[in-house]
Design a protein around this motif. Structure first.
Motif, PDB file in Angstrom:
ATOM      1  N   LEU A 100       5.262 -89.739  78.352  1.00 31.23           N
ATOM      2  CA  LEU A 100       6.457 -88.114  78.365  1.00 31.23           C
ATOM      3  C   LEU A 100       5.643 -87.437  77.718  1.00 31.23           C
ATOM      4  CD1 LEU A 100       8.789 -86.914  78.365  1.00 31.23           C
ATOM      5  CD2 LEU A 100       9.904 -87.783  76.420  1.00 31.23           C
ATOM      6  N   LEU A 101       4.288 -87.810  76.344  1.00 27.32           N
ATOM      7  CA  LEU A 101       4.047 -87.076  75.373  1.00 27.32           C
ATOM      8  C   LEU A 101       2.815 -86.493  76.045  1.00 27.32           C
ATOM      9  CD1 LEU A 101       3.088 -89.040  72.109  1.00 27.32           C
ATOM     10  CD2 LEU A 101       4.440 -86.847  72.424  1.00 27.32           C
ATOM     11  N   ILE A 102       2.168 -87.793  77.083  1.00 32.14           N
ATOM     12  CA  ILE A 102       1.299 -87.125  77.969  1.00 32.14           C
ATOM     13  C   ILE A 102       1.317 -86.313  78.853  1.00 32.14           C
ATOM     14  CG2 ILE A 102      -1.128 -87.735  79.500  1.00 32.14           C
ATOM     15  CD1 ILE A 102      -0.692 -90.307  78.390  1.00 32.14           C
ATOM     16  N   ALA A 103       2.636 -86.374  79.993  1.00 26.26           N
ATOM     17  CA  ALA A 103       3.178 -84.876  80.027  1.00 26.26           C
ATOM     18  C   ALA A 103       3.072 -83.999  79.687  1.00 26.26           C
ATOM     19  CB  ALA A 103       4.516 -85.371  81.278  1.00 26.26           C
ATOM     20  N   GLY A 104       4.296 -83.763  78.722  1.00 23.68           N
ATOM     21  CA  GLY A 104       4.414 -82.650  78.050  1.00 23.68           C
ATOM     22  C   GLY A 104       3.025 -81.560  77.434  1.00 23.68           C
ATOM     23  N   GLY A 105       2.078 -82.326  76.965  1.00 21.52           N
ATOM     24  CA  GLY A 105       1.016 -81.838  76.579  1.00 21.52           C
ATOM     25  C   GLY A 105       0.851 -81.494  77.683  1.00 21.52           C
ATOM     26  N   LEU A 106       0.295 -81.911  78.934  1.00 24.47           N
ATOM     27  CA  LEU A 106      -0.096 -80.790  79.668  1.00 24.47           C
ATOM     28  C   LEU A 106       0.776 -79.933  80.329  1.00 24.47           C
ATOM     29  CD1 LEU A 106      -1.783 -84.420  81.906  1.00 24.47           C
ATOM     30  CD2 LEU A 106      -2.764 -82.709  80.488  1.00 24.47           C
ATOM     31  N   LEU A 107       1.831 -79.986  80.632  1.00 21.31           N
ATOM     32  CA  LEU A 107       2.365 -78.914  81.006  1.00 21.31           C
ATOM     33  C   LEU A 107       2.532 -77.519  80.377  1.00 21.31           C
ATOM     34  CD1 LEU A 107       5.542 -80.434  82.238  1.00 21.31           C
ATOM     35  CD2 LEU A 107       4.015 -79.955  84.128  1.00 21.31           C
ATOM     36  N   ALA A 108       3.165 -77.948  78.649  1.00 22.14           N
ATOM     37  CA  ALA A 108       2.454 -77.256  77.656  1.00 22.14           C
ATOM     38  C   ALA A 108       1.647 -76.262  78.554  1.00 22.14           C
ATOM     39  CB  ALA A 108       3.111 -77.019  76.179  1.00 22.14           C
ATOM     40  N   SER A 109       0.459 -77.092  78.591  1.00 26.38           N
ATOM     41  CA  SER A 109      -1.188 -76.450  78.515  1.00 26.38           C
ATOM     42  C   SER A 109      -1.319 -75.155  79.772  1.00 26.38           C
ATOM     43  CB  SER A 109      -2.350 -77.460  78.481  1.00 26.38           C
ATOM     44  OG  SER A 109      -2.068 -77.712  79.587  1.00 26.38           O
ATOM     45  N   LEU A 110      -0.736 -75.415  80.598  1.00 27.47           N
ATOM     46  CA  LEU A 110       0.175 -74.707  82.068  1.00 27.47           C
ATOM     47  C   LEU A 110      -0.003 -72.792  80.935  1.00 27.47           C
ATOM     48  CD1 LEU A 110       2.324 -76.458  84.169  1.00 27.47           C
ATOM     49  CD2 LEU A 110      -0.807 -76.141  84.521  1.00 27.47           C
ATOM     50  N   GLY A 111       0.056 -72.559  80.150  1.00 21.47           N
ATOM     51  CA  GLY A 111       0.500 -71.160  79.766  1.00 21.47           C
ATOM     52  C   GLY A 111       0.094 -70.870  78.907  1.00 21.47           C
ATOM     53  N   MET A 112      -1.240 -71.859  77.909  1.00 23.86           N
ATOM     54  CA  MET A 112      -2.869 -71.365  76.803  1.00 23.86           C
ATOM     55  C   MET A 112      -3.088 -69.885  77.138  1.00 23.86           C
ATOM     56  SD  MET A 112      -4.927 -74.896  76.755  1.00 23.86           S
ATOM     57  CE  MET A 112      -5.867 -75.487  78.185  1.00 23.86           C
ATOM     58  N   THR A 113      -3.478 -70.269  76.315  1.00 26.21           N
ATOM     59  CA  THR A 113      -5.045 -68.662  76.391  1.00 26.21           C
ATOM     60  C   THR A 113      -5.348 -68.304  75.210  1.00 26.21           C
ATOM     61  OG1 THR A 113      -2.888 -67.126  74.891  1.00 26.21           O
ATOM     62  CG2 THR A 113      -2.949 -67.763  77.184  1.00 26.21           C
ATOM     63  N   GLN A 114      -5.266 -69.415  74.371  1.00 25.66           N
ATOM     64  CA  GLN A 114      -5.802 -69.151  72.843  1.00 25.66           C
ATOM     65  C   GLN A 114      -6.720 -70.951  72.508  1.00 25.66           C
ATOM     66  OE1 GLN A 114      -6.289 -66.402  70.998  1.00 25.66           O
ATOM     67  NE2 GLN A 114      -5.136 -65.431  72.563  1.00 25.66           N
ATOM     68  N   VAL A 115      -7.501 -71.073  71.993  1.00 19.98           N
ATOM     69  CA  VAL A 115      -7.900 -72.151  71.526  1.00 19.98           C
ATOM     70  C   VAL A 115      -7.552 -72.761  70.987  1.00 19.98           C
ATOM     71  CG1 VAL A 115     -10.285 -73.146  70.634  1.00 19.98           C
ATOM     72  CG2 VAL A 115     -10.612 -70.487  71.472  1.00 19.98           C
ATOM     73  N   TRP A 116      -6.985 -72.736  69.607  1.00 24.26           N
ATOM     74  CA  TRP A 116      -5.407 -73.488  69.255  1.00 24.26           C
ATOM     75  C   TRP A 116      -5.061 -74.380  69.554  1.00 24.26           C
ATOM     76  CZ3 TRP A 116      -0.411 -73.350  69.246  1.00 24.26           C
ATOM     77  CH2 TRP A 116      -0.253 -72.072  69.182  1.00 24.26           C
ATOM     78  N   GLN A 117      -4.361 -73.457  70.716  1.00 30.96           N
ATOM     79  CA  GLN A 117      -3.470 -73.941  71.664  1.00 30.96           C
ATOM     80  C   GLN A 117      -3.992 -74.950  73.095  1.00 30.96           C
ATOM     81  OE1 GLN A 117      -2.257 -70.552  74.084  1.00 30.96           O
ATOM     82  NE2 GLN A 117      -0.780 -70.242  72.496  1.00 30.96           N
ATOM     83  N   LEU A 118      -5.346 -74.897  73.158  1.00 32.49           N
ATOM     84  CA  LEU A 118      -5.973 -76.061  73.700  1.00 32.49           C
ATOM     85  C   LEU A 118      -6.108 -77.009  72.375  1.00 32.49           C
ATOM     86  CD1 LEU A 118      -8.122 -77.681  76.062  1.00 32.49           C
ATOM     87  CD2 LEU A 118     -10.301 -75.974  74.444  1.00 32.49           C
ATOM     88  N   VAL A 119      -6.298 -76.934  70.962  1.00 31.37           N
ATOM     89  CA  VAL A 119      -6.578 -78.331  70.237  1.00 31.37           C
ATOM     90  C   VAL A 119      -5.773 -78.825  70.048  1.00 31.37           C
ATOM     91  CG1 VAL A 119      -7.566 -78.128  68.259  1.00 31.37           C
ATOM     92  CG2 VAL A 119      -9.009 -77.117  69.314  1.00 31.37           C
TER      93      VAL A 119
END
Length: 445
Positions: A100-119
């Protein structure tokens, strides 16, 4: 418990397997293999996605490498706590939480635009999730469900990461080129869902949940298992992990295993898995072709790791590790001289691939022999933390080398030299005692 439909399904599967002369442990090993295969795809995906992220956001290799280093550190540091959580709450619940954690992190990253979000997402969230299902999961399943053929099972489960590369990385590379990196992440999320359904349906925490003994033992023999030397009393999850570290750290054996596995991580996950595709790009080899070379390594690694498990049941594990680390070091030093030709990369794929993760079965068996079956997963969790600290160190260091020196090659020479150090270091251990739970001849295959 009787009203749990998944438990009734497990009982039915166990009865069906027993009629065919098979132990239910093989079903648990199968769903564990699937889970580790899929999470290996999530761990390896950033190696495919470094170049697309650079093109879209303009982030340099060192910046992306820092986020991946956070992921690798957490991936390793979660190991001992994952083992303690599995001991307290059972592998089934912890694996479902991890997926659940892995899937949640990957799904949320679809909208990332900043380095801190990647981290945050790829580093912290995915790092914690994958850490909960790392090699500690395979060690836990193998030591709980198998007395006979334990080394072989560790080899099979460890090889799942190679199979993950074989199946997932070329697919992700092709999807990334055709549809973009977001489509590739959605495919991983679909695979995580499939693994979660398998875990929910078939995984059980211990053989006793189904009235079974571990494979290779009969129920009366379970009462005759010798007590574990220096056993840790049950307690809070974090306390059990810290207690295991405190006791293990007082021994020289632990630090030798920790140091050699630090080098193992530096020369595999941190270097090849993370930076091999960008390295190939420096020599005019595209992402799909680079991923195909990784997939070829995965084929040979599957063979090598399963063979290593078989060998670790029969031969001195110290000498196996000596040859594995030595050959790996030589193959890394050879790569810069291969000219990245078809023949050169093929030779590297064969020799490096054969022992990519072959070090795991003998390391797990050495850990179980020295520290006992019941706390083997806890101690191995801390040894595996060393593996991922090494991976994180070189994931960042290789990216820094590429940014500052315009070359990955110093990192490859350094990793090769470290492997030769590990080959010598492992032989400083004395011959281990036999495993705390000796295998009996199994009644069933």
């Amino acid at each position: 418990m009787a009203t749990d439909p998944t438990l009734r399904l497990s009982d039915a599967v166990a009865a069906g397997l027993a009629r065919r002369g098979l132990h239910y442990g093989w079903a648990v090993a199968g769903v564990t293999f699937l889970t580790m295969l899929v999470t290996a795809g999530a761990v390896g995906a950033p190696g495919v996605l470094i170049l697309p992220l650079q093109r879209e956001f303009g982030w340099d290799t060192a910046t992306i490498g820092s986020a991946l280093a956070v992921r690798l550190v957490l991936f390793g540091l979660m190991g001992p706590f994952a083992a303690a959580l599995m001991n307290r709450y059972g592998p089934r619940r912890i694996v479902l939480l991890a997926l659940l954690l892995i899937a949640g992190g990957l799904l949320a990253s679809l909208g990332m635009t900043q380095v801190w979000q990647l981290v945050l997402l790829w580093g912290v969230v995915v790092g914690i999730g994958t850490g909960l299902t790392a090699l500690v999961l395979g060690a836990t399943v193998a030591t709980r469900w198998f007395s006979h053929r334990r080394g072989l099972v560790v080899g099979l489960l460890t090889a799942s990461s190679a199979t993950g590369q074989l199946v997932v990385l070329p697919l992700l590379a092709a999807l990334t080129e055709a549809l973009g990196w977001r489509a590739a992440l959605l495919v991983i999320c679909g695979l995580l869902l499939a693994a979660g359904l398998g875990v929910l349906a078939l995984m059980r925490d211990r053989p006793e949940d189904l009235g079974l003994a571990p494979y290779g033992e009969t129920p009366p023999a379970m009462d005759k298992i010798p007590p574990v030397a220096g056993k840790i009393p049950p307690g809070p999850s974090a306390g059990g992990a810290i207690a295991a570290l405190r006791d293990a750290a007082a021994t020289r054996v632990f630090w030798v295993l920790f140091a050699t596995f630090f080098i193992c991580g530096a020369s595999t996950n941190g270097l090849i898995q993370t930076h091999f595709i960008p390295l190939c790009a420096d020599y005019g080899i595209g992402p799909v072709q680079g991923a195909s070379v990784l997939a070829a390594m995965g084929v040979f690694d599957f063979v090598g790791t399963v063979a290593s498990g078989w060998l670790s049941d029969r031969y001195d594990n110290r000498w196996l590790l000596f040859w594995y680390y030595g050959l790996r070091g030589l193959s890394l030093m050879f790569l810069p001289f291969s000219d990245f030709s078809f023949v050169g990369l093929s030779l590297f794929a064969v020799f490096y691939g054969l022992d990519w993760i072959a070090t795991v079965p003998p390391t797990v068996r050495l850990t179980a022999a020295r520290f006992g079956r019941e706390r083997a997963n806890l101690v191995f969790g801390w040894v595996f933390a060393g593996h991922q600290l090494g991976a994180a160190t070189i994931a960042y260091g290789a990216g820094l080398s590429r940014t500052e020196l315009a070359s990955y090659l110093p990192a490859f020479f350094a990793a090769g030299a470290l492997c030769l150090v590990a080959a010598g270091l492992i032989l400083t251990l004395g011959r281990p005692a036999r495993d705390a739970a000796p295998a009996a001849n199994p009644a069933h295959a």
